[in-house]
Design a protein around this motif. Structure first.
Motif, mmCIF file in Angstrom:
data_model
loop_
_atom_site.group_PDB
_atom_site.id
_atom_site.type_symbol
_atom_site.label_atom_id
_atom_site.label_comp_id
_atom_site.label_asym_id
_atom_site.label_seq_id
_atom_site.Cartn_x
_atom_site.Cartn_y
_atom_site.Cartn_z
ATOM 1 N N ALA A 30 0.850 -1.208 0.000
ATOM 2 C CA ALA A 30 0.000 0.000 0.000
ATOM 3 C C ALA A 30 0.880 1.250 0.000
ATOM 4 N N TYR A 31 1.932 1.218 0.799
ATOM 5 C CA TYR A 31 2.827 2.377 0.888
ATOM 6 C C TYR A 31 3.472 2.659 -0.468
ATOM 7 N N ASN A 32 3.983 1.599 -1.087
ATOM 8 C CA ASN A 32 4.672 1.790 -2.373
ATOM 9 C C ASN A 32 3.700 2.218 -3.479
ATOM 10 N N ASP A 33 2.456 1.720 -3.420
ATOM 11 C CA ASP A 33 1.458 2.145 -4.418
ATOM 12 C C ASP A 33 1.189 3.639 -4.277
ATOM 13 N N ALA A 34 1.046 4.091 -3.011
ATOM 14 C CA ALA A 34 0.788 5.521 -2.786
ATOM 15 C C ALA A 34 2.005 6.340 -3.227
ATOM 16 N N LEU A 35 3.176 5.847 -2.873
ATOM 17 C CA LEU A 35 4.403 6.564 -3.227
ATOM 18 C C LEU A 35 4.521 6.728 -4.742
ATOM 19 N N SER A 36 4.219 5.653 -5.474
ATOM 20 C CA SER A 36 4.431 5.753 -6.920
ATOM 21 C C SER A 36 3.391 6.667 -7.568
ATOM 22 N N ALA A 37 2.240 6.880 -6.885
ATOM 23 C CA ALA A 37 1.253 7.822 -7.427
ATOM 24 C C ALA A 37 1.674 9.268 -7.190
ATOM 25 N N ASP A 38 2.226 9.540 -6.004
ATOM 26 C CA ASP A 38 2.498 10.937 -5.629
ATOM 27 C C ASP A 38 3.920 11.369 -5.951
ATOM 28 N N LEU A 39 4.863 10.480 -5.732
ATOM 29 C CA LEU A 39 6.281 10.807 -5.911
ATOM 30 C C LEU A 39 6.917 9.710 -6.761
ATOM 31 N N PRO A 40 6.548 9.672 -8.062
ATOM 32 C CA PRO A 40 6.926 8.525 -8.894
ATOM 33 C C PRO A 40 8.429 8.340 -9.068
ATOM 34 N N ASP A 41 9.210 9.388 -8.802
ATOM 35 C CA ASP A 41 10.655 9.226 -8.959
ATOM 36 C C ASP A 41 11.345 8.776 -7.676
ATOM 37 N N ASP A 42 10.585 8.661 -6.592
ATOM 38 C CA ASP A 42 11.200 8.201 -5.342
ATOM 39 C C ASP A 42 11.372 6.687 -5.386
ATOM 40 N N PRO A 43 12.474 6.173 -4.821
ATOM 41 C CA PRO A 43 12.672 4.715 -4.871
ATOM 42 C C PRO A 43 11.649 4.001 -3.991
ATOM 43 N N PRO A 44 11.103 2.876 -4.467
ATOM 44 C CA PRO A 44 10.181 2.112 -3.617
ATOM 45 C C PRO A 44 10.911 1.558 -2.400
ATOM 46 N N TRP A 45 10.169 1.352 -1.325
ATOM 47 C CA TRP A 45 10.766 0.807 -0.114
ATOM 48 C C TRP A 45 10.821 -0.712 -0.183
ATOM 49 N N GLY A 46 11.785 -1.285 0.563
ATOM 50 C CA GLY A 46 11.897 -2.737 0.693
ATOM 51 C C GLY A 46 11.527 -3.167 2.105
ATOM 52 N N ILE A 47 11.497 -4.467 2.330
ATOM 53 C CA ILE A 47 11.041 -5.021 3.616
ATOM 54 C C ILE A 47 12.155 -5.027 4.672
ATOM 55 N N ASP A 48 13.412 -4.856 4.230
ATOM 56 C CA ASP A 48 14.551 -4.949 5.144
ATOM 57 C C ASP A 48 14.427 -3.914 6.288
ATOM 58 N N ARG A 49 14.401 -4.388 7.513
ATOM 59 C CA ARG A 49 14.310 -3.564 8.742
ATOM 60 C C ARG A 49 13.011 -2.743 8.817
ATOM 61 N N LEU A 50 12.005 -3.130 8.049
ATOM 62 C CA LEU A 50 10.765 -2.351 8.029
ATOM 63 C C LEU A 50 10.069 -2.381 9.394
ATOM 64 N N ARG A 51 10.034 -3.567 10.014
ATOM 65 C CA ARG A 51 9.376 -3.671 11.321
ATOM 66 C C ARG A 51 10.061 -2.735 12.326
ATOM 67 N N ASP A 52 11.394 -2.726 12.293
ATOM 68 C CA ASP A 52 12.139 -1.843 13.210
ATOM 69 C C ASP A 52 11.794 -0.379 12.929
ATOM 70 N N TYR A 53 11.756 -0.041 11.665
ATOM 71 C CA TYR A 53 11.471 1.343 11.281
ATOM 72 C C TYR A 53 10.112 1.788 11.812
ATOM 73 N N LEU A 54 9.123 0.883 11.691
ATOM 74 C CA LEU A 54 7.762 1.257 12.073
ATOM 75 C C LEU A 54 7.556 1.241 13.583
ATOM 76 N N THR A 55 8.436 0.535 14.296
ATOM 77 C CA THR A 55 8.191 0.287 15.717
ATOM 78 C C THR A 55 8.973 1.202 16.653
ATOM 79 N N VAL A 56 10.268 1.382 16.382
ATOM 80 C CA VAL A 56 11.136 2.030 17.375
ATOM 81 C C VAL A 56 10.879 3.535 17.434
ATOM 82 N N THR A 57 10.868 4.079 18.636
ATOM 83 C CA THR A 57 10.780 5.541 18.807
ATOM 84 C C THR A 57 11.839 5.991 19.806
ATOM 85 N N MET A 58 11.996 7.288 19.903
ATOM 86 C CA MET A 58 12.865 7.868 20.930
ATOM 87 C C MET A 58 12.233 7.609 22.300
ATOM 88 N N PRO A 59 13.073 7.524 23.356
ATOM 89 C CA PRO A 59 12.497 7.382 24.704
ATOM 90 C C PRO A 59 11.507 8.526 24.950
#
Ligand SMILES: CC(C)(COP(=O)(O)OP(=O)(O)OC[C@H]1O[C@@H](n2cnc3c(N)ncnc32)[C@H](O)[C@@H]1OP(=O)(O)O)[C@@H](O)C(=O)NCCC(=O)NCCS
Length: 336
Positions: free
Chosen positions: A22-51
């Motif tokens: 879903a993210y990559n579909d939205a990205l390619s509609a709005d910012l077609p020249d931006d590189p699509p995202w991959g799954i590597d470390r995606l869970r970490d990216y979505l989960t971790v925050t600053m204390p």
């Protein structure tokens, strides 16, 4: 369409994959020249925050195909401000999904006592129409610029990096900063704290040594590898200038340039030029898969724009920040 709160920390892998589609579909509609995202470390990216910060996520799924993500809203809860991110996959747009996700976030912001909500989006996109339509005010504009590394004149960049005036030394730190530099580094970053030109602080910045350490740990834990180049003023052993960049595991061909700061008393010695050029030279070998670097800057930061231009950065598009009072938004969305 069904909405539910979602925890990426415990979500099945298939849901993460659906989120990514879903993210990559939205990205390619709005910012077609931006590189699509991959799954590597995606869970970490979505989960971790600053204390002390929390991030809440809602998913919109199609009733007809449960488990297929059609949109999501994320709210990063910082001190008093909720920073939003909201995407709807193109086939599901203009059916009220964006509004429904926004209402879920506004309601929670009110319950949690958050007053303001902010969001950053690319100019000329559907989002730049959506937020004003929901009563958000446009509060700040930056320009995104992109440096295509295949166009870089490397001999010139090497010259720029070598142009360091007497009394300063340039140091390169991939991945982390040494403990004994943290305090001086944080002090140099203080300079931007009361900068009238700075934005809503929607991006990370850290002004004391402890928070700086946490911030670097947070980047690493999210799969964003930090690279830092500093200019050290040798006589006073202080940090005169710094530039920070991350290479995200989720889109490793495009680096994100963060802050570049020169402490005012060290302005006029070409330090910004030297540290930014050195960064590029180092990245060329450290991250050979990189294709480009993106950076955001306010129109007012002319000196930095000049350096970026000399390095080969080209303006890409306007980037707009919107803000709204959480209570007003919640009330409006329930009324209409
Ligand atoms: C912005 C976004 C979330 C809107 O989602 P959506 O589900 O289509 O929005 P809604 O259907 O709830 O729209 C509500 C209202 O917003 C306005 N709106 C939404 N999209 C619009 C568009 N493309 N043009 C003009 N107005 C628009 C309309 O007033 C609309 O009401 P209407 O359809 O009755 O006229 C979606 O377009 C999106 O995901 N965009 C990309 C988001 C992003 O941040 N990308 C990365 C940076 S650019």
């Amino acid at each position: 369409m069904r909405l539910r709160e979602w925890d990426p920390r415990t979500a099945p892998q298939a849901e993460l994959e659906s989120w990514l589609r879903a993210y990559n579909d939205a990205l390619s509609a709005d910012l077609p020249d931006d590189p699509p995202w991959g799954i590597d470390r995606l869970r970490d990216y979505l989960t971790v925050t600053m204390p002390g910060e929390r991030r809440l996520t809602w998913l919109a799924e199609d009733d007809a195909s449960p488990g297929e993500v059609r949109g999501y809203g994320r709210m990063l809860m910082m001190s008093g401000l909720g920073v939003l991110e909201l995407y709807v996959a193109p086939p599901a747009r203009r059916r009220g999904v964006g509004k429904a996700l926004l209402a879920a976030m506004a309601d929670r912001a009110v319950v949690e006592g958050f007053t303001a909500l902010g969001i950053e989006v690319g100019g000329g996109t559907a989002a730049a129409e959506f937020y004003p339509a929901q009563g958000f005010s446009h509060v700040y504009t930056e320009t995104r610029s992109i440096l295509d590394l295949s166009t870089v004149e490397w001999p010139h960049v090497a010259e720029m990096a070598a142009g360091v005036v007497h009394g300063y030394r340039i140091e390169y730190y991939p991945g982390d900063l040494p403990d004994d530099l943290l305090a001086a580094y944080a002090e140099a970053k203080q300079v931007r704290r009361h900068d009238p030109e700075s934005d809503l602080d929607l991006r990370p910045s850290s002004y004391d040594a402890e928070r700086l350490r946490s911030s670097l740990r947070c980047l690493q834990a999210r799969g964003l590898k930090p690279y830092i180049v500093v200019a050290v003023h040798e006589r006073t052993a202080t940090v005169a200038g710094l530039t920070e960049l991350v290479v995200p595991a989720q889109h490793p061909t495009r680096a994100d340039q963060y802050d570049t700061t020169i402490v005012p008393e060290h302005n006029g010695y070409g330090l910004a030029r030297a540290i930014k050029a050195r960064m590029l030279l180092e990245l060329r070998t450290a991250e050979s898969q990189l294709r480009d670097v993106q950076t955001w800057h306010a129109a007012e930061r002319e000196q930095l724009q000049q350096v970026n231009k000399e390095l080969g950065f080209r303006p890409d598009r306007e980037w707009r920040e919107y803000e709204v009072d959480a209570r007003d938004l919640a009330a409006r969305l329930h009324a209409g």
